[in-house]
Scaffold this motif. Sequence first.
Motif, mmCIF file in Angstrom:
data_model
loop_
_atom_site.group_PDB
_atom_site.id
_atom_site.type_symbol
_atom_site.label_atom_id
_atom_site.label_comp_id
_atom_site.label_asym_id
_atom_site.label_seq_id
_atom_site.Cartn_x
_atom_site.Cartn_y
_atom_site.Cartn_z
ATOM 1 N N SER A 146 0.850 -1.204 0.000
ATOM 2 C CA SER A 146 0.000 0.000 0.000
ATOM 3 C C SER A 146 0.878 1.244 0.000
ATOM 4 C CB SER A 146 -0.893 0.025 1.248
ATOM 5 O OG SER A 146 -1.732 -1.090 1.279
ATOM 6 N N ARG A 147 1.877 1.258 0.866
ATOM 7 C CA ARG A 147 2.734 2.452 0.992
ATOM 8 C C ARG A 147 3.430 2.771 -0.326
ATOM 9 N NH1 ARG A 147 8.163 2.045 4.361
ATOM 10 N NH2 ARG A 147 8.814 1.231 2.334
ATOM 11 N N GLU A 148 4.031 1.750 -0.933
ATOM 12 C CA GLU A 148 4.775 1.998 -2.178
ATOM 13 C C GLU A 148 3.832 2.391 -3.316
ATOM 14 O OE1 GLU A 148 8.126 2.319 -2.463
ATOM 15 O OE2 GLU A 148 7.888 2.203 -0.303
ATOM 16 N N ALA A 149 2.657 1.762 -3.351
ATOM 17 C CA ALA A 149 1.693 2.101 -4.405
ATOM 18 C C ALA A 149 1.217 3.541 -4.240
ATOM 19 C CB ALA A 149 0.505 1.141 -4.358
ATOM 20 N N ILE A 150 0.895 3.925 -3.016
ATOM 21 C CA ILE A 150 0.397 5.286 -2.761
ATOM 22 C C ILE A 150 1.499 6.306 -3.068
ATOM 23 C CG2 ILE A 150 -0.357 6.864 -0.930
ATOM 24 C CD1 ILE A 150 -1.895 4.380 0.275
ATOM 25 N N LYS A 151 2.728 5.989 -2.665
ATOM 26 C CA LYS A 151 3.860 6.878 -2.958
ATOM 27 C C LYS A 151 3.961 7.114 -4.476
ATOM 28 C CE LYS A 151 7.600 5.884 -0.448
ATOM 29 N NZ LYS A 151 8.797 5.077 -0.165
ATOM 30 N N TYR A 152 3.843 6.025 -5.226
ATOM 31 C CA TYR A 152 3.934 6.102 -6.693
ATOM 32 C C TYR A 152 2.770 6.928 -7.258
ATOM 33 C CZ TYR A 152 4.309 4.725 -11.572
ATOM 34 O OH TYR A 152 4.431 4.751 -12.943
ATOM 35 N N MET A 153 1.563 6.663 -6.760
ATOM 36 C CA MET A 153 0.375 7.367 -7.275
ATOM 37 C C MET A 153 0.465 8.866 -6.979
ATOM 38 S SD MET A 153 -2.504 4.570 -6.184
ATOM 39 C CE MET A 153 -2.496 2.916 -6.866
ATOM 40 N N LEU A 154 0.944 9.218 -5.792
ATOM 41 C CA LEU A 154 1.081 10.643 -5.443
ATOM 42 C C LEU A 154 2.099 11.311 -6.369
ATOM 43 C CD1 LEU A 154 1.140 10.487 -1.519
ATOM 44 C CD2 LEU A 154 -0.736 11.303 -2.970
ATOM 45 N N LYS A 155 3.229 10.634 -6.577
ATOM 46 C CA LYS A 155 4.297 11.197 -7.410
ATOM 47 C C LYS A 155 3.825 11.429 -8.848
ATOM 48 C CE LYS A 155 9.028 10.279 -8.849
ATOM 49 N NZ LYS A 155 10.005 9.227 -9.061
ATOM 50 N N HIS A 156 3.012 10.497 -9.359
ATOM 51 C CA HIS A 156 2.593 10.586 -10.764
ATOM 52 C C HIS A 156 1.162 11.116 -10.914
ATOM 53 C CE1 HIS A 156 6.212 8.484 -12.235
ATOM 54 N NE2 HIS A 156 6.129 7.841 -11.080
ATOM 55 N N ASN A 157 0.618 11.627 -9.811
ATOM 56 C CA ASN A 157 -0.731 12.203 -9.829
ATOM 57 C C ASN A 157 -1.775 11.237 -10.398
ATOM 58 O OD1 ASN A 157 -2.543 14.184 -9.238
ATOM 59 N ND2 ASN A 157 -2.296 15.276 -11.195
ATOM 60 N N ILE A 158 -1.730 10.001 -9.909
ATOM 61 C CA ILE A 158 -2.668 8.967 -10.373
ATOM 62 C C ILE A 158 -3.757 8.772 -9.312
ATOM 63 C CG2 ILE A 158 -2.888 6.479 -10.850
ATOM 64 C CD1 ILE A 158 0.048 6.663 -11.915
ATOM 65 N N ALA A 195 -7.935 9.978 0.697
ATOM 66 C CA ALA A 195 -9.167 10.337 -0.026
ATOM 67 C C ALA A 195 -9.037 11.706 -0.714
ATOM 68 C CB ALA A 195 -10.367 10.294 0.918
ATOM 69 N N PRO A 196 -8.427 12.704 -0.059
ATOM 70 C CA PRO A 196 -8.316 14.009 -0.736
ATOM 71 C C PRO A 196 -7.493 13.945 -2.024
ATOM 72 C CG PRO A 196 -7.881 14.230 1.625
ATOM 73 C CD PRO A 196 -7.926 12.761 1.335
ATOM 74 N N ASN A 197 -6.662 12.910 -2.158
ATOM 75 C CA ASN A 197 -5.853 12.764 -3.382
ATOM 76 C C ASN A 197 -6.550 11.911 -4.438
ATOM 77 O OD1 ASN A 197 -3.884 12.541 -0.771
ATOM 78 N ND2 ASN A 197 -3.067 13.916 -2.321
ATOM 79 N N GLY A 198 -7.754 11.464 -4.133
ATOM 80 C CA GLY A 198 -8.493 10.646 -5.104
ATOM 81 C C GLY A 198 -8.017 9.205 -5.152
ATOM 82 N N ILE A 199 -7.232 8.810 -4.152
ATOM 83 C CA ILE A 199 -6.764 7.410 -4.106
ATOM 84 C C ILE A 199 -7.720 6.630 -3.203
ATOM 85 C CG2 ILE A 199 -4.889 5.863 -3.399
ATOM 86 C CD1 ILE A 199 -2.961 8.270 -3.950
ATOM 87 N N GLY A 254 -5.516 6.381 -8.170
ATOM 88 C CA GLY A 254 -5.531 4.928 -8.289
ATOM 89 C C GLY A 254 -6.351 4.230 -7.214
ATOM 90 N N SER A 255 -6.207 2.911 -7.212
ATOM 91 C CA SER A 255 -6.984 2.089 -6.276
ATOM 92 C C SER A 255 -6.079 1.035 -5.637
ATOM 93 C CB SER A 255 -8.117 1.434 -7.082
ATOM 94 O OG SER A 255 -8.740 0.420 -6.333
#
Length: 261
Positions: free
Chosen positions: A124-136, A177-181, A138-139
């Motif tokens: 979860s941590r690595e996925a969220i880190k990636y999604m934040l960095k690339h503005n994704i 949630a505020p980041n749309g993830i 995601g789920s």
Amino acid sequence: MYPDLEGKTVIVTGAATGIGQAIALRFGQEKANVVINYHSNHDGVEETIQKIKEAGGQAIDLQGDMSKEEDVEKVIQAAHDHFGSMDIMINNAGMENEVPSHELTLDDWNKVINVNLTGAFLGSREAIKYMLKHNIKGSVINMSSVHEIIPWPHFVHYTASKGGVKMMTQTLAMEYAPNGIRVNSIGPGAINTPINAEKFSDPKEKEKVEKLIPMGYIGKPEEIAAVAAWLASSEASYVTGITIFADGGMTKYPSFQGGNG
Ligand code: NAD
């Protein structure tokens, strides 16, 4: 089928067998790019990749121990290098073993917690880190269990890990949630996979389990994969922080069936 899953990149951990394998295949049928993580057993991975390609998806496989930080990082990197993105993370890898709690060794406790809870956290941590960095937007989907709420003697490490996954899911869902993830869990009941193949090969044991299921049968991995596909799709765009129990009613106090109580 969910058209918005086409071309999305999904990582499924522990996907050589059982529920993970069915999820990998389902996302392949949705024409997604699938990263199949496996631990030690590679049997069946080639066949799954072949089936995904035949269904119109793409797939690669990557060995890795999801309880190890560096291996989790490698899986995310592989998705990025191969498919240029990472949109959906499914922390499915898990294990259990039956031991009376007073005889459970620290080693066994740590093994199960490390894979089921720490592994899901790292994924979860690595996925969220990636999604934040690339503005994704995601789920993340964590494979929990009905045992995030049902106590299970002889499996204290397993129930503790899944109870942990429940609160981890809710906390991460609120935080991002505020980041749309979106972060959710699936709570399967009894599903026919290698994790319990030995138990279900004994007809008496199988019958005992079936009695705990109002719908009367042990579920199929595909029935869990269908929930994962929906949760990852835009059809679930307003859903975060929940566990969907796909359990034939197991969490609904089946001993009260027929008006007992
Ligand atoms: P399974 O044994 O077929 O799948 C578990 C997979 O996780 C295996 O392929 C295994 O190799 C892999 N794995 C174990 N340790 C790993 C590690 N360190 N790194 C990477 N992969 C690792 O069993 P399954 O039933 O498909 O289980 C999948 C998930 O579903 C698990 O999290 C399990 O707790 C959960 N679950 C299963 C049931 C059920 O009845 N089958 C019920 C509730 C929850």
